[in-house]
Design a protein around this motif. Structure first.
Motif, PDB file in Angstrom:
ATOM      1  N   THR A  93     110.077  56.350 -45.400  1.00  0.00           N
ATOM      2  CA  THR A  93     109.636  57.321 -46.397  1.00  0.00           C
ATOM      3  C   THR A  93     108.907  56.604 -47.531  1.00  0.00           C
ATOM      4  O   THR A  93     109.294  55.496 -47.928  1.00  0.00           O
ATOM      5  N   LEU A  94     107.855  57.226 -48.047  1.00  0.00           N
ATOM      6  CA  LEU A  94     107.111  56.638 -49.166  1.00  0.00           C
ATOM      7  C   LEU A  94     108.067  56.338 -50.320  1.00  0.00           C
ATOM      8  O   LEU A  94     108.962  57.132 -50.642  1.00  0.00           O
ATOM      9  N   ARG A  95     107.839  55.171 -50.953  1.00  0.00           N
ATOM     10  CA  ARG A  95     108.756  54.717 -51.994  1.00  0.00           C
ATOM     11  C   ARG A  95     107.995  54.196 -53.203  1.00  0.00           C
ATOM     12  O   ARG A  95     106.831  53.819 -53.117  1.00  0.00           O
ATOM     13  N   ARG A  96     108.716  54.140 -54.306  1.00  0.00           N
ATOM     14  CA  ARG A  96     108.250  53.424 -55.497  1.00  0.00           C
ATOM     15  C   ARG A  96     109.426  52.620 -56.019  1.00  0.00           C
ATOM     16  O   ARG A  96     110.595  53.007 -55.858  1.00  0.00           O
ATOM     17  N   ASP A  97     109.141  51.477 -56.621  1.00  0.00           N
ATOM     18  CA  ASP A  97     110.205  50.626 -57.146  1.00  0.00           C
ATOM     19  C   ASP A  97     110.726  51.181 -58.471  1.00  0.00           C
ATOM     20  O   ASP A  97     109.953  51.558 -59.358  1.00  0.00           O
ATOM     21  N   VAL A  98     112.051  51.200 -58.586  1.00  0.00           N
ATOM     22  CA  VAL A  98     112.692  51.590 -59.833  1.00  0.00           C
ATOM     23  C   VAL A  98     113.111  50.354 -60.610  1.00  0.00           C
ATOM     24  O   VAL A  98     112.925  50.264 -61.827  1.00  0.00           O
ATOM     25  N   ALA A  99     113.690  49.369 -59.893  1.00  0.00           N
ATOM     26  CA  ALA A  99     114.112  48.114 -60.521  1.00  0.00           C
ATOM     27  C   ALA A  99     114.095  47.017 -59.480  1.00  0.00           C
ATOM     28  O   ALA A  99     114.352  47.257 -58.295  1.00  0.00           O
ATOM     29  N   THR A 100     113.779  45.803 -59.911  1.00  0.00           N
ATOM     30  CA  THR A 100     113.769  44.640 -59.019  1.00  0.00           C
ATOM     31  C   THR A 100     114.379  43.456 -59.754  1.00  0.00           C
ATOM     32  O   THR A 100     114.338  43.382 -60.994  1.00  0.00           O
ATOM     33  N   ASP A 101     114.952  42.520 -58.990  1.00  0.00           N
ATOM     34  CA  ASP A 101     115.520  41.321 -59.613  1.00  0.00           C
ATOM     35  C   ASP A 101     115.038  40.043 -58.935  1.00  0.00           C
ATOM     36  O   ASP A 101     115.599  38.975 -59.129  1.00  0.00           O
ATOM     37  N   GLY A 102     113.991  40.154 -58.132  1.00  0.00           N
ATOM     38  CA  GLY A 102     113.462  38.983 -57.441  1.00  0.00           C
ATOM     39  C   GLY A 102     113.993  38.826 -56.040  1.00  0.00           C
ATOM     40  O   GLY A 102     113.412  38.113 -55.229  1.00  0.00           O
ATOM     41  N   ARG A 103     115.127  39.479 -55.749  1.00  0.00           N
ATOM     42  CA  ARG A 103     115.708  39.383 -54.411  1.00  0.00           C
ATOM     43  C   ARG A 103     115.944  40.753 -53.785  1.00  0.00           C
ATOM     44  O   ARG A 103     115.873  40.909 -52.579  1.00  0.00           O
ATOM     45  N   HIS A 104     116.240  41.745 -54.607  1.00  0.00           N
ATOM     46  CA  HIS A 104     116.501  43.087 -54.112  1.00  0.00           C
ATOM     47  C   HIS A 104     115.725  44.095 -54.964  1.00  0.00           C
ATOM     48  O   HIS A 104     115.398  43.823 -56.111  1.00  0.00           O
ATOM     49  N   ALA A 105     115.445  45.236 -54.363  1.00  0.00           N
ATOM     50  CA  ALA A 105     114.729  46.286 -55.088  1.00  0.00           C
ATOM     51  C   ALA A 105     115.501  47.592 -55.007  1.00  0.00           C
ATOM     52  O   ALA A 105     116.053  47.939 -53.957  1.00  0.00           O
ATOM     53  N   GLU A 106     115.552  48.292 -56.127  1.00  0.00           N
ATOM     54  CA  GLU A 106     116.080  49.657 -56.154  1.00  0.00           C
ATOM     55  C   GLU A 106     114.873  50.586 -56.076  1.00  0.00           C
ATOM     56  O   GLU A 106     113.932  50.455 -56.875  1.00  0.00           O
ATOM     57  N   VAL A 107     114.874  51.486 -55.109  1.00  0.00           N
ATOM     58  CA  VAL A 107     113.698  52.318 -54.881  1.00  0.00           C
ATOM     59  C   VAL A 107     114.035  53.796 -55.039  1.00  0.00           C
ATOM     60  O   VAL A 107     115.190  54.205 -54.970  1.00  0.00           O
ATOM     61  N   ALA A 108     112.980  54.567 -55.250  1.00  0.00           N
ATOM     62  CA  ALA A 108     113.079  56.027 -55.253  1.00  0.00           C
ATOM     63  C   ALA A 108     112.008  56.556 -54.318  1.00  0.00           C
ATOM     64  O   ALA A 108     110.930  55.959 -54.178  1.00  0.00           O
ATOM     65  N   PHE A 109     112.294  57.656 -53.652  1.00  0.00           N
ATOM     66  CA  PHE A 109     111.329  58.236 -52.731  1.00  0.00           C
ATOM     67  C   PHE A 109     110.243  58.973 -53.509  1.00  0.00           C
ATOM     68  O   PHE A 109     110.462  59.462 -54.613  1.00  0.00           O
ATOM     69  N   THR A 110     109.070  59.016 -52.903  1.00  0.00           N
ATOM     70  CA  THR A 110     107.930  59.673 -53.530  1.00  0.00           C
ATOM     71  C   THR A 110     107.070  60.301 -52.445  1.00  0.00           C
ATOM     72  O   THR A 110     107.285  60.054 -51.251  1.00  0.00           O
ATOM     73  N   ASP A 111     106.105  61.119 -52.854  1.00  0.00           N
ATOM     74  CA  ASP A 111     105.131  61.632 -51.883  1.00  0.00           C
ATOM     75  C   ASP A 111     103.730  61.133 -52.223  1.00  0.00           C
ATOM     76  O   ASP A 111     102.735  61.652 -51.725  1.00  0.00           O
ATOM     77  N   ASP A 112     103.666  60.072 -53.045  1.00  0.00           N
ATOM     78  CA  ASP A 112     102.406  59.519 -53.537  1.00  0.00           C
ATOM     79  C   ASP A 112     102.026  58.300 -52.694  1.00  0.00           C
ATOM     80  O   ASP A 112     102.665  57.243 -52.780  1.00  0.00           O
ATOM     81  N   TRP A 113     100.986  58.434 -51.884  1.00  0.00           N
ATOM     82  CA  TRP A 113     100.560  57.333 -51.012  1.00  0.00           C
ATOM     83  C   TRP A 113     100.137  56.106 -51.815  1.00  0.00           C
ATOM     84  O   TRP A 113     100.435  54.977 -51.440  1.00  0.00           O
ATOM     85  N   ARG A 114      99.443  56.326 -52.921  1.00  0.00           N
ATOM     86  CA  ARG A 114      98.980  55.189 -53.709  1.00  0.00           C
ATOM     87  C   ARG A 114     100.156  54.431 -54.324  1.00  0.00           C
ATOM     88  O   ARG A 114     100.154  53.197 -54.358  1.00  0.00           O
ATOM     89  N   ALA A 115     101.159  55.153 -54.781  1.00  0.00           N
ATOM     90  CA  ALA A 115     102.329  54.498 -55.371  1.00  0.00           C
ATOM     91  C   ALA A 115     103.048  53.641 -54.334  1.00  0.00           C
ATOM     92  O   ALA A 115     103.524  52.548 -54.633  1.00  0.00           O
TER      93      ALA A 115
END
Length: 402
Positions: A93-115
């Motif tokens: 599913t399309l995603r955008r990053d909410v938070a990152t720490d260099g090793r792991h990412a917290e993501v949220a789903f989106t419907d934006d292809w560019r994001a």
């Protein structure tokens, strides 16, 4: 309109049914990532990935309704694996990053292809394509970079490296594979500045990326660049310009019909010191077999007959020591001595020696080692000669104990 070529992998059994189930015909699902990039280059495509606006639970439901096996391989990150007759296809599913720490990412789903494209590492990896028409979508000039052989981060390189430290090694791997000409100056400066971040990655991830880089056709120029900019020093200070010189010689020798081997290439990069090579292997958490190889290769050129070395230490070890440290390897008694030769097995056992009259006991093992040593010294003669050696050895042992 620029389109993806009509490549064979686009006609894999079940793929149309998969994309139809995910509304590919109306733009809800696209081909993404390496399949698009490599398809444009005419390279082989092994892994096929789809991105979709549909949420993971909807993907699962639709695949099951279409009679396709769906495996929830990473629902938290939006990934479902569709199992087709020719292999798996990952649907994310399309995603955008909410938070990152260099090793792991917290993501949220989106419907934006560019994001979704913007969270990828390099412009050449952010391309996507309509599964039906092949229409290409390029938000960050990835097509131009692909044509120019330019590996460039999306956005600010320092920010992208801070989000995921592994991208630092991926940049050099992609430069070795796709780059033509000098490396992107901004990316190289950022990688140099953040080289210390590699120490925060797991050893397994570092080893995995390094071995992938070393498996490429010719990684020498890229390794020379990395060493020159101190990229590997925080995690592998053993690798220096002398190591790159050994690697260059090895790669040149491989062009004479020897398959590239990333573990052998790593052994060439490491110093010819078994203890230091072993320490590096432990730090990288290599397998026991891989550590034995790099430590064995560090011992230097094989002494004596190459086939004897192959018999004692294995064919890989003999080739490692010959190709990395040997002289005139392309001439007899060099590589030709091992070419097409299979390591033989001694056709005599302890039971055979007992059948010849040798008493049971510890002397059997000693006698068998004597037989083996003579058989090896005579150049691995056929079974009839091996049995003759056994008879002679048993006779000598019997004379000694009478």
């Amino acid at each position: 309109m620029v389109t993806l070529p009509d490549l064979p992998w686009r006609h894999r059994p079940g793929l149309d049914r998969l994309t139809d189930a995910l509304d590919g015909a109306v733009g809800a699902t696209r081909f993404v990532g390496g399949a698009v990039r490599d398809g444009l280059l005419g390279a082989a495509v092994s892994d096929l990935d789809l991105a979709t606006r549909l949420r993971p639970d909807e993907v699962m439901a639709r695949l099951k309704a279409a009679g396709l096996r769906a495996v929830p391989t990473g629902l938290a990150h939006g990934t479902v694996t569709a199992v087709l007759p020719d292999g798996p296809v990952e649907v994310t599913t399309l995603r955008r990053d909410v938070a990152t720490d260099g090793r792991h990412a917290e993501v949220a789903f989106t419907d934006d292809w560019r994001a979704d494209a913007a969270r990828r590492d390099f412009t050449i990896n952010a391309l996507s394509a309509d599964p039906r028409t092949g229409e290409l979508f390029d938000y960050f000039d990835g097509l131009a970079d692909l044509a120019a052989g330019r590996v460039r981060f999306i956005g600010q390189p320092l920010d992208r490296l801070a989000e995921d430290h592994l991208r630092l090694l991926r940049f050099f791997r992609f430069q070795a594979r796709f780059g033509r000409g000098p490396a992107d100056a901004d990316a190289l400066a950022a990688a140099t500045a953040r080289a210390g971040d590699l120490a925060r990655l797991s050893a397994e991830r570092i080893a995995g990326e390094l071995l992938k880089l070393l498996a490429l056709a010719d990684p020498v120029a890229t390794l020379r660049l990395m060493v020159g900019h101190g990229i590997l020093h925080p995690v592998l200070p053993e690798i220096d310009t002398d190591g790159v010189t050994r690697l260059a010689r090895l790669v040149e020798r491989e062009r004479n019909g020897v398959a590239a081997d990333p573990v052998r290439r790593l052994a060439a990069l490491l110093p010819p010191d078994a203890a230091r090579a072993e320490a590096a292997g432990i730090r990288l958490k290599l397998s026991n077999a891989q550590r034995r190889r790099i430590a064995g290769a560090a011992a230097g050129a094989a002494e004596g007959d190459l086939r004897t070395t192959a018999y004692r230490d294995g064919m890989e070890m003999a080739l490692d020591r010959l190709l990395i440290h040997g002289e005139d390897v392309m001439q007899a008694p060099g590589l030709a001595r091992l070419s097409g030769w299979e390591v033989p097995r001694l056709s005599v056992s302890g039971g055979d020696l007992i059948a010849l009259g040798l008493p049971r006991g510890p002397g059997v093992a000693t006698a068998l080692k004597t037989v083996e040593a003579r058989w090896v010294a005579e150049g691995f003669p056929p079974p009839d000669r091996a049995h003759a050696i056994a008879e002679e050895t048993v006779a000598q042992f019997l004379d000694a104990i009478r």
